[in-house]
Design an enzyme around this catalytic site. Structure first.
Site, PDB file in Angstrom:
ATOM      1  N   GLU A 150       0.101   0.274  -5.505  1.00  0.00           N
ATOM      2  CA  GLU A 150      -0.686  -0.780  -6.151  1.00  0.00           C
ATOM      3  C   GLU A 150      -0.252  -1.063  -7.585  1.00  0.00           C
ATOM      4  O   GLU A 150      -0.145  -2.216  -8.001  1.00  0.00           O
ATOM      5  CB  GLU A 150      -2.172  -0.414  -6.121  1.00  0.00           C
ATOM      6  CG  GLU A 150      -2.839  -0.573  -4.770  1.00  0.00           C
ATOM      7  CD  GLU A 150      -2.598   0.584  -3.826  1.00  0.00           C
ATOM      8  OE1 GLU A 150      -3.042   0.523  -2.669  1.00  0.00           O
ATOM      9  OE2 GLU A 150      -1.943   1.567  -4.261  1.00  0.00           O
ATOM     10  N   HIS A 198     -14.849   3.156   0.097  1.00  0.00           N
ATOM     11  CA  HIS A 198     -14.405   1.814   0.483  1.00  0.00           C
ATOM     12  C   HIS A 198     -15.521   0.785   0.388  1.00  0.00           C
ATOM     13  O   HIS A 198     -15.449  -0.253   1.039  1.00  0.00           O
ATOM     14  CB  HIS A 198     -13.863   1.820   1.921  1.00  0.00           C
ATOM     15  CG  HIS A 198     -12.417   2.190   2.021  1.00  0.00           C
ATOM     16  ND1 HIS A 198     -11.427   1.563   1.309  1.00  0.00           N
ATOM     17  CD2 HIS A 198     -11.796   3.132   2.772  1.00  0.00           C
ATOM     18  CE1 HIS A 198     -10.257   2.095   1.609  1.00  0.00           C
ATOM     19  NE2 HIS A 198     -10.451   3.057   2.482  1.00  0.00           N
TER      20      HIS A 198
END
Length: 667
Positions: free
Chosen positions: A399, A468
């Site tokens: 990322e 999440h």
């Protein structure tokens, strides 16, 4: 390159020696000025490493790019940034090369393609990848030279960047200035593999280790590497083994090494070594060396006078260049044609990406699984076949690396859409988002902007448990230099992206995971939408319900129930943009209803709801007939069991209950 081997004629060796002496003597003066407190903050000197910048940077073409480190004064001088502008920057003056906004660690010059130092160790590596990616996609033939210390090789961004450069065969020259110490820790105490060139070679990058105290050897290696990049377009890696004679910074007491060690290295320093060889071979004589020193000292005196006479930036300009002063004209939104079609939020996002890529060849999509997989939430399904792997670009699980690459490519003129699979994973890229994308325009004094879009899924409701299910858009709305959007309708999902891509600053788009399957009617003539204004989604007179994203539908349902069951009439404001907030629309509604409930899927403590509430208290306190109220997520990591997850986040029943309680408050 015209030739691989350096041509050691008189003019060339004189230039090499002068550049090294120029850097050394300038920094000696900087050290003196630091003790006089004319230069403040951290000051990292290049003393002992001059052969690297002097041997490499003059070989670059004008259109090539340089990304440096926090020890970058030598790089800036070698690149041609005027000494006076460099020193004025270190003084924090308006005439500095970054308007005094960057200081010693953040020198910038757009006219010299100097993309600045970076105070974050390894932070410039992903940026260089993005610059190289833009050059590759635009077929410019340019090279990006990226300088960093050996301490950076322990950072994930080093490995992510080298992997991307090798994977995509990017025209980047990596230059590791291995001075043996990462701040105060010797290399062999931090790395199991101390052969740094071997680390680069493990990624399939052609790597060379060179004596960084020998300017001729450095230049020869750089010429060879640049020639190879020109021929293949692929990256090259130079490890320059050197030594810094001074402390890590001027704050450093240097307790980690002995004076004898430093003295031993000074005897084989790049300047004394090269100058001795020149005098022994007769290529240069002492009188000419003295002449060179006099030229440099005169330049330094002039630079000091320039910095001393420079002006402080007026306090009135404090907030300049947080965002671009030149805003694009908001799009003209046509009246609905009357003809509509039904599509899902997911389909609307896909159409927006498809349209943007068709209209602008600079636009490309980059992220994990966006291509062959079609995106984690199937938003980009089918686009790889239409646009190919260069523009629908699958990335590794890195990322920070690919977000930084998006930033670099945006600076270079591309219009990337970076997809971060979930908001949780965005934390792995937070350094690049906050320390580079959000700060670059301000620190560079408006020389460099970052016009990229970062999309990510956010929110809870799918039983994905604590790691999440975050709603962190309020966190990002805390950061100056970013725009934060939360499309909650099909119309906004379809229309916000193109407007965001016209923005000169970084735009983050948060897509609530519970919206992807929702359907809505979209006008056939729908196009780009305004991203500066909140929207009034339901009209009332008794209370203002203020919300965004995944909570909008629940809030509209709450408004309908309040009206039908309790005779309470509510405005529902869809914020749409969390930074900047459209306080004008919020204040107009609250001034009318005199009551407000803020619904925010973020946690209550330090929430966006708290920010809006405080602004209302500051700007509309005397318009209120009841205390401000809010409905936020419970102060708990989002749990896995469905009944607990639903209890943890705002729901319609809670919104109704809080609004009713507010109505019971007497003015």
């Amino acid at each position: 390159m015209d030739q691989i081997k350096p041509r050691l004629d008189h003019a060339h060796v004189r230039a090499l020696l002068k550049e090294m002496l120029r850097i050394r003597r300038f920094e000696d003066k900087c050290a003196e000025l630091y003790t006089q407190e004319k230069i403040r903050g951290f000051l990292h000197l290049y003393d002992g490493e001059e052969a690297i910048a002097s041997g490499i940077i003059p070989l670059l073409q004008e259109a090539d790019r340089v990304v440096a480190t926090y020890r970058e004064h030598g790089h800036a001088l070698a690149r041609g940034v005027p000494m006076g502008a460099v020193l004025a920057e270190m003084y924090g003056k308006a005439e500095g090369c970054a308007g005094g906004r960057g200081g010693s660690m953040h020198l910038f010059s757009d006219t010299h393609n100097f993309y600045g130092g970076n105070a974050i160790v390894g932070g410039g590596l992903p940026l260089a990848i993005g610059l190289g990616l833009a050059d590759q996609m635009e077929k410019t033939g340019n090279v990006t030279a990226c300088f960093f210390g050996e301490g950076a090789v322990a950072e994930g961004e080093f490995h992510e960047s080298l992997n991307l450069a090798a994977l995509w065969k990017l025209p980047v020259l990596f230059v590791c200035e291995n001075n043996g110490y990462a701040m105060g820790t010797a290399l062999d105490l931090t790395e199991s593999q101390t052969d740094i060139s071997a680390k680069a070679a493990s990624y399939g990058i052609a790597s060379t280790s060179v004596d960084g105290m020998d300017v001729v050897a450095v230049e020869a290696a750089a010429r060879k590497a640049l020639s190879a990049i020109a021929e293949s377009g692929a990256p090259q890696f130079l490890e320059c083994k050197t030594y810094r004679f001074r402390a890590h910074s001027m704050f450093d007491a240097q307790l980690y090494r002995s004076r004898d060690e430093v003295a031993e290295w000074r005897e084989k320093g790049p300047i004394v070594r090269f100058q001795t060889w020149l005098e022994e071979t007769g290529l240069l004589h002492s009188p000419e060396v003295n002449e060179i020193k006099a030229e440099i000292d005169a330049e330094i005196d002039e630079a000091v006078a320039f910095a001393e006479a420079a002006k402080d930036e007026p306090v009135e300009t404090l907030t300049h260049y947080v965002m671009s002063p030149e805003r694009p004209t908001p799009p003209t939104v046509p009246a609905p044609s009357g003809e509509t079609r039904t599509l899902t939020y997911r389909e609307a996002m896909r159409e927006a990406i498809d349209e943007a890529m068709t209209k602008d060849p600079r636009v490309f999509l980059m992220g994990e699984d966006v291509g062959h997989y079609g995106g984690c939430y199937a938003v980009s399904m089918g686009l790889l076949d239409k646009y190919g792997p260069d523009r629908i670009r699958d990335t590794p699980l890195s990322e920070s690396g690919f977000t930084g690459a998006g930033i670099g490519s945006a600076i270079a003129g591309m219009r990337p859409i970076v997809e971060l699979m979930t908001v949780n994973f965005s934390l792995l890229a937070l350094d690049q988002i906050m320390n580079t994308a959000a700060t670059l325009r301000h620190m560079s004094n408006n020389q460099f902007g970052v016009p990229l879009v970062i999309r990510m899924a956010t929110g809870a409701g799918k039983q994905l448990a604590a790691q999440h299910s975050h709603s962190l858009e309020g966190w990002y709305a805390h950061i100056p230099g970013l725009r934060v959007l939360t499309p909650a309708t099909v119309e906004d999902a379809r229309g916000m992206l193109w407007t965001a891509l016209q923005d000169p600053d970084p735009v983050l788009i948060f897509e609530n995971v519970m919206l992807y399957n929702t359907k809505g009617d979209l006008a056939e003539n729908a196009g780009p939408v305004d991203i500066d204004r909140a929207a009034l989604r339901h009209t009332g007179t008794d209370v203002s319900l203020i919300t965004y994203g995944g909570s909008l539908a629940k809030t509209i349902e709450a408004a309908k129930r309040l009206e039908g069951e309790h005779n309470i009439s509510a405005d529902v404001i869809d914020l749409r943009s969390l930074r900047p907030l459209d306080m004008e629309t919020i204040l107009a509604s609250v001034t009318k209803t005199r009551r407000a409930v803020i619904i925010d899927e973020g946690w209550r403590s330090g929430s966006l709801a708290a920010e809006i509430g405080m602004r209302l208290a500051e700007e509309a306190f005397f318009e209120l007939d009841a205390p401000l109220a809010r409905v936020c997520s419970e102060e708990v990591p989002i749990p896995y069991p469905r009944h607990l997850e639903q209890a943890a986040i705002p729901q319609t029943d809670k919104i109704v209950a809080v609004a009713r309680q507010l109505m019971d408050q007497k003015p």
